[in-house]
Write a protein that holds these residues in place. Structure first.
Motif, PDB file in Angstrom:
ATOM      1  N   ARG A 549       0.821  -1.214   0.000  1.00  0.00           N
ATOM      2  CA  ARG A 549       0.000   0.000   0.000  1.00  0.00           C
ATOM      3  C   ARG A 549       0.854   1.263   0.000  1.00  0.00           C
ATOM      4  O   ARG A 549       0.560   2.239  -0.706  1.00  0.00           O
ATOM      5  N   ALA A 550       1.903   1.267   0.793  1.00  0.00           N
ATOM      6  CA  ALA A 550       2.770   2.446   0.859  1.00  0.00           C
ATOM      7  C   ALA A 550       3.390   2.729  -0.505  1.00  0.00           C
ATOM      8  O   ALA A 550       3.525   3.899  -0.909  1.00  0.00           O
ATOM      9  N   LYS A 551       3.757   1.688  -1.229  1.00  0.00           N
ATOM     10  CA  LYS A 551       4.357   1.874  -2.559  1.00  0.00           C
ATOM     11  C   LYS A 551       3.367   2.527  -3.513  1.00  0.00           C
ATOM     12  O   LYS A 551       3.717   3.461  -4.255  1.00  0.00           O
ATOM     13  N   TYR A 552       2.132   2.059  -3.499  1.00  0.00           N
ATOM     14  CA  TYR A 552       1.122   2.614  -4.404  1.00  0.00           C
ATOM     15  C   TYR A 552       0.791   4.064  -4.046  1.00  0.00           C
ATOM     16  O   TYR A 552       0.599   4.907  -4.931  1.00  0.00           O
ATOM     17  N   LEU A 553       0.767   4.353  -2.758  1.00  0.00           N
ATOM     18  CA  LEU A 553       0.488   5.730  -2.338  1.00  0.00           C
ATOM     19  C   LEU A 553       1.627   6.660  -2.725  1.00  0.00           C
ATOM     20  O   LEU A 553       1.401   7.789  -3.175  1.00  0.00           O
ATOM     21  N   GLN A 554       2.850   6.182  -2.565  1.00  0.00           N
ATOM     22  CA  GLN A 554       3.994   7.011  -2.943  1.00  0.00           C
ATOM     23  C   GLN A 554       4.001   7.278  -4.443  1.00  0.00           C
ATOM     24  O   GLN A 554       4.298   8.387  -4.898  1.00  0.00           O
ATOM     25  N   LEU A 574      -7.176   6.856   1.597  1.00  0.00           N
ATOM     26  CA  LEU A 574      -6.353   5.642   1.685  1.00  0.00           C
ATOM     27  C   LEU A 574      -5.145   5.880   2.590  1.00  0.00           C
ATOM     28  O   LEU A 574      -4.730   4.977   3.341  1.00  0.00           O
ATOM     29  N   HIS A 575      -4.572   7.069   2.517  1.00  0.00           N
ATOM     30  CA  HIS A 575      -3.462   7.428   3.405  1.00  0.00           C
ATOM     31  C   HIS A 575      -3.894   7.293   4.865  1.00  0.00           C
ATOM     32  O   HIS A 575      -3.179   6.692   5.698  1.00  0.00           O
ATOM     33  N   LEU A 576      -5.046   7.843   5.205  1.00  0.00           N
ATOM     34  CA  LEU A 576      -5.537   7.785   6.583  1.00  0.00           C
ATOM     35  C   LEU A 576      -5.764   6.354   7.049  1.00  0.00           C
ATOM     36  O   LEU A 576      -5.689   6.063   8.254  1.00  0.00           O
ATOM     37  N   ASN A 577      -6.008   5.460   6.106  1.00  0.00           N
ATOM     38  CA  ASN A 577      -6.284   4.057   6.442  1.00  0.00           C
ATOM     39  C   ASN A 577      -5.085   3.146   6.210  1.00  0.00           C
ATOM     40  O   ASN A 577      -5.227   1.923   6.252  1.00  0.00           O
ATOM     41  N   THR A 578      -3.924   3.739   5.975  1.00  0.00           N
ATOM     42  CA  THR A 578      -2.680   2.967   5.832  1.00  0.00           C
ATOM     43  C   THR A 578      -1.767   3.376   6.980  1.00  0.00           C
ATOM     44  O   THR A 578      -1.010   4.355   6.901  1.00  0.00           O
ATOM     45  N   ILE A 579      -1.847   2.648   8.066  1.00  0.00           N
ATOM     46  CA  ILE A 579      -1.203   3.042   9.319  1.00  0.00           C
ATOM     47  C   ILE A 579       0.298   3.205   9.162  1.00  0.00           C
ATOM     48  O   ILE A 579       0.908   4.125   9.717  1.00  0.00           O
ATOM     49  N   GLU A 580       0.912   2.320   8.391  1.00  0.00           N
ATOM     50  CA  GLU A 580       2.370   2.313   8.289  1.00  0.00           C
ATOM     51  C   GLU A 580       2.928   3.403   7.373  1.00  0.00           C
ATOM     52  O   GLU A 580       4.134   3.652   7.360  1.00  0.00           O
ATOM     53  N   TYR A 581       2.076   4.075   6.619  1.00  0.00           N
ATOM     54  CA  TYR A 581       2.551   5.073   5.661  1.00  0.00           C
ATOM     55  C   TYR A 581       2.495   6.469   6.278  1.00  0.00           C
ATOM     56  O   TYR A 581       1.411   6.961   6.619  1.00  0.00           O
ATOM     57  N   GLN A 582       3.651   7.076   6.435  1.00  0.00           N
ATOM     58  CA  GLN A 582       3.777   8.433   6.970  1.00  0.00           C
ATOM     59  C   GLN A 582       2.888   8.635   8.209  1.00  0.00           C
ATOM     60  O   GLN A 582       2.000   9.493   8.233  1.00  0.00           O
ATOM     61  N   PRO A 583       3.124   7.855   9.253  1.00  0.00           N
ATOM     62  CA  PRO A 583       2.249   7.924  10.440  1.00  0.00           C
ATOM     63  C   PRO A 583       2.240   9.292  11.112  1.00  0.00           C
ATOM     64  O   PRO A 583       1.248   9.662  11.753  1.00  0.00           O
ATOM     65  N   ALA A 588      -2.288  16.065   9.521  1.00  0.00           N
ATOM     66  CA  ALA A 588      -2.192  17.006   8.398  1.00  0.00           C
ATOM     67  C   ALA A 588      -2.990  16.505   7.202  1.00  0.00           C
ATOM     68  O   ALA A 588      -3.634  17.294   6.490  1.00  0.00           O
ATOM     69  N   VAL A 589      -2.979  15.202   6.981  1.00  0.00           N
ATOM     70  CA  VAL A 589      -3.726  14.620   5.863  1.00  0.00           C
ATOM     71  C   VAL A 589      -5.225  14.775   6.093  1.00  0.00           C
ATOM     72  O   VAL A 589      -5.983  15.131   5.179  1.00  0.00           O
ATOM     73  N   PHE A 590      -5.669  14.513   7.332  1.00  0.00           N
ATOM     74  CA  PHE A 590      -7.088  14.701   7.631  1.00  0.00           C
ATOM     75  C   PHE A 590      -7.496  16.157   7.441  1.00  0.00           C
ATOM     76  O   PHE A 590      -8.553  16.449   6.878  1.00  0.00           O
TER      77      PHE A 590
END
Length: 658
Positions: A549-554, A574-583, A588-590
């Motif tokens: 997931r982190a790869k696809y988001l990046q 999707l960022h908000l629901n991907t705990i391991e990506y830029q925690p 800020a994302v929200f």
């Protein structure tokens, strides 16, 4: 007795209002306009008119306006004594013994605070007359059978572009910060076509083959979107002038996008205003673009602006013609197969309406847009096939030239068609124009003339199971391949990815569960030149392969998508629901997601953001405040959306408290 007297007076004034077009000819309205603030418009106006029959009063439509400095003069500017005036909620009435065949000038000043028809949106001001009435912001005549030359002069901030109908004859500096823009319309038009657009724009200019200036306006930050947004504009302009056979009837043609417009576009005379949601980059162009709206509003410059229907009963003469000629222009751009595909899709929409028991006559003023637009277009297509190209084009040319700057009824067009073709079209008129039943046999017969449509209708895994496995690697059309893809029971194969952008988009949408051996091919969809494909592929990859997931988001972090930010808003959720990506960035994302509900963004962006907040149960005081503001929005579709969503949230909150 008082009730009887009131009734008599009401009948007198009702008669006056409905018949004024027959006794008074309003020739010109000259208005010098200013804006006192972001809610009010004021003006100094001169109205020139001729009395056709002696009458003791005339009126202007004027909704909730204040008037001063009212005076009636002769055509040589001599002040007349003995006139009187009455201001009503929706009219200014002038009382005087008006003499037959005499010309008069009515001068006045006014102030209005319009509730509709003129909109103040952020740093923009724009108008929408059709369906809203120009008389909300400019004293005029709402009856579209009254054609008037409107010459507007507008004083405004020097940092802005100010656009109106007609030729810009002069700009004059009134002060270091104020400029007056003087426009001359030169020819008459119905008041619903009066336009005003003010904003911060740059422009690109082309010249048609016939010498007409074509001005394309855009926001300064959208310079890279000018070409894809206005792509094919000159080609379609030149094509329509030649195809219609009557020169473009106005001095100039401008197009300008505005924020939160009520519709896709509006064909104001010489000045089309359209939704900035249709401003696209080269990738968005592949999925949704301005081409059809562009062609449709341009066609209206002849069909609707040059000749205008007398009433709603003949509305198809505007929308049916504009839809048909837009299709002809698109055929010139995209080819014959595209043309027949659009006819096929229109036929399917009309058939759905028929099956729902909602078909109506083209002459029914309460018909749906689908009837006026698509059925009207189909009627013209079938008529042209019946009488032939030469007779059809001759009739259209004669129809426009005979009735230019006038109002028309359906019979006016049919007379010219019968004259040019030498045919009695009474049966056609009954079947296609008067009857409610959809002439399906005529439509099928016409569609079957296209090899492209015949192929599309013929391909089938059920009918030809032996061919099913090879369809997507054959040379059939992409439309036919998509039909096969969507058939129940068809299993996507790896080689199917070796197709064009539209087929790959269909694969992305169908393949929600991605086999491991398809992973690499499916990941390639993230690089397609399609925001719809990218949006779909990002979500499906995120669901199917949680470890990546982190790869696809990046990979997709910088993509916004269409003007409604379809990819960016999905990415944020999707960022908000991907705990391991830029925690460390979750807050800020929200906040960024919530920011897109703010009124500074277009209603399309806000609608998407509100939907995602609902999905993640993320509403807070700020977003609720923005939702409450949306409930009062001038765009009816967005307003209704906001009201429904607020009701749903209220119901959920009440249920949670139980």
């Amino acid at each position: 007795m008082k009730h009887f007297l009131f009734s008599c007076l009401f009948l007198v004034f009702t008669s006056l209002y409905s018949q004024q077009v027959n006794v008074v000819d309003f020739e010109k309205i000259q208005a010098d306009l200013k804006f006192e603030d972001q809610t009010k418009i004021s003006g100094s106006v001169a109205v020139k008119f001729k009395i056709l029959e002696a009458v003791d009063s005339v009126y202007l439509d004027a909704i909730h306006m204040d008037f001063t400095n009212l005076e009636l003069r002769t055509s040589n500017n001599m002040l007349l004594q003995g006139s009187d005036y009455r201001v009503e909620a929706d009219k200014l009435i002038v009382f005087y013994d008006f003499a037959e065949n005499e010309n008069y000038i009515l001068n006045f000043k006014y102030v209005a605070q319009p509730k509709k028809a003129l909109y103040f949106i952020d740093d923009q001001i724009w108008s929408q007359g059709q369906g809203k009435y120009t008389s909300n912001w400019l004293p005029s005549i709402d009856d579209m059978n009254e054609k008037i030359e409107f010459d507007l002069s507008i004083t405004y901030d020097a940092d802005y572009s100010v656009l109106a109908n007609g030729k810009l004859v002069e700009t004059k500096a009134e002060s270091p910060n104020q400029i007056t823009w003087h426009y001359d319309m030169e020819k008459p038009m119905s008041s619903y076509l009066v336009a005003l657009a003010i904003g911060k724009y740059d422009k690109k200019t082309e010249t048609s083959s016939s010498g007409i200036p074509l001005e394309y306006y855009y926001y300064p930050q959208d310079s890279t979107k000018v070409e894809p947004t206005y792509r094919y504009s000159k080609l379609m302009f030149d094509f329509l002038e030649n195809e219609i056979g009557v020169p473009y009837p106005w001095e100039i043609y401008r197009q300008v996008p505005v924020k939160d417009f009520l519709y896709s576009g509006m064909e104001n005379t010489s000045l089309t205003i359209f939704s900035d949601a249709l401003v696209v980059d080269s990738i968005a162009f592949n999925d949704q673009n301005y081409v059809n709206v562009n062609a449709h509003e341009l066609a209206h410059q002849w069909f609707g602006d040059l000749v205008t229907a007398t009433s709603g009963e003949h509305h198809w003469l505007q929308e049916g013609f504009a839809t048909y000629y837009a299709l002809l222009a698109e055929r010139e751009v995209f080819g014959e197969d595209y043309f027949y595909w659009q006819l096929y899709e229109h036929a399917q929409q009309l058939l759905k309406q028929e099956n729902a028991g909602e078909s109506t006559s083209l002459l029914n003023p309460k018909s749906s847009s689908l009837t006026f637009y698509q059925k009207g277009s189909w009627a013209l297509h079938v008529l042209r096939e019946r009488v032939g190209d030469a007779a059809f084009r001759e009739a259209v040319k004669n129809y426009l030239e005979k009735h230019k700057f006038q109002n028309v009824e359906t019979s006016d067009f049919i007379i010219e068609i019968e004259k040019a073709s030498g045919q009695d079209l009474s049966e056609f008129v009954k079947i296609w124009i008067e009857d409610s039943v959809l002439p399906q046999d005529d439509m099928v017969k016409s569609l079957n003339k296209s090899a492209f449509i015949r192929e599309f209708l013929d391909v089938s895994c059920q009918t030809y199971p032996s061919k099913c496995g090879d369809y997507l690697v054959s040379d059939i059309s992409d439309r036919a391949k998509i039909k096969i893809l969507l058939q129940e029971g068809y299993d996507v194969k790896l080689e199917d990815f070796n197709n064009g952008i539209k087929v790959r988009q269909a694969i992305a949408q169908k393949l929600t569960t991605i086999p491991l051996e398809f992973r690499s091919a499916y990941e390639s969809l993230l690089k397609d030149k399609s925001y719809l494909t990218i949006e779909t592929a990002l979500y499906n990859l995120w669901v199917n392969f949680p470890m990546d997931r982190a790869k696809y988001l990046q990979q997709t972090s910088s993509i916004y998508g269409f003007s409604d930010y379809n990819v960016k808003l999905l990415w944020l959720v999707l960022h908000l629901n991907t705990i391991e990506y830029q925690p460390d960035k979750k807050q800020a994302v929200f906040e960024e997601l919530r920011t897109y509900t703010d009124p500074k963004y277009s209603f399309e962006v806000r609608m998407n953001a509100f939907n995602y907040l609902k999905l993640i149960n993320g509403f807070d005081d700020i977003s609720i405040k923005n939702l409450m503001q949306a409930k009062k929005h001038h765009n009816w579709r967005f307003q209704q959306f906001a009201k429904r969503l607020h009701e749903e949230l209220e119901k959920k909150n009440n249920d949670d408290r139980k």
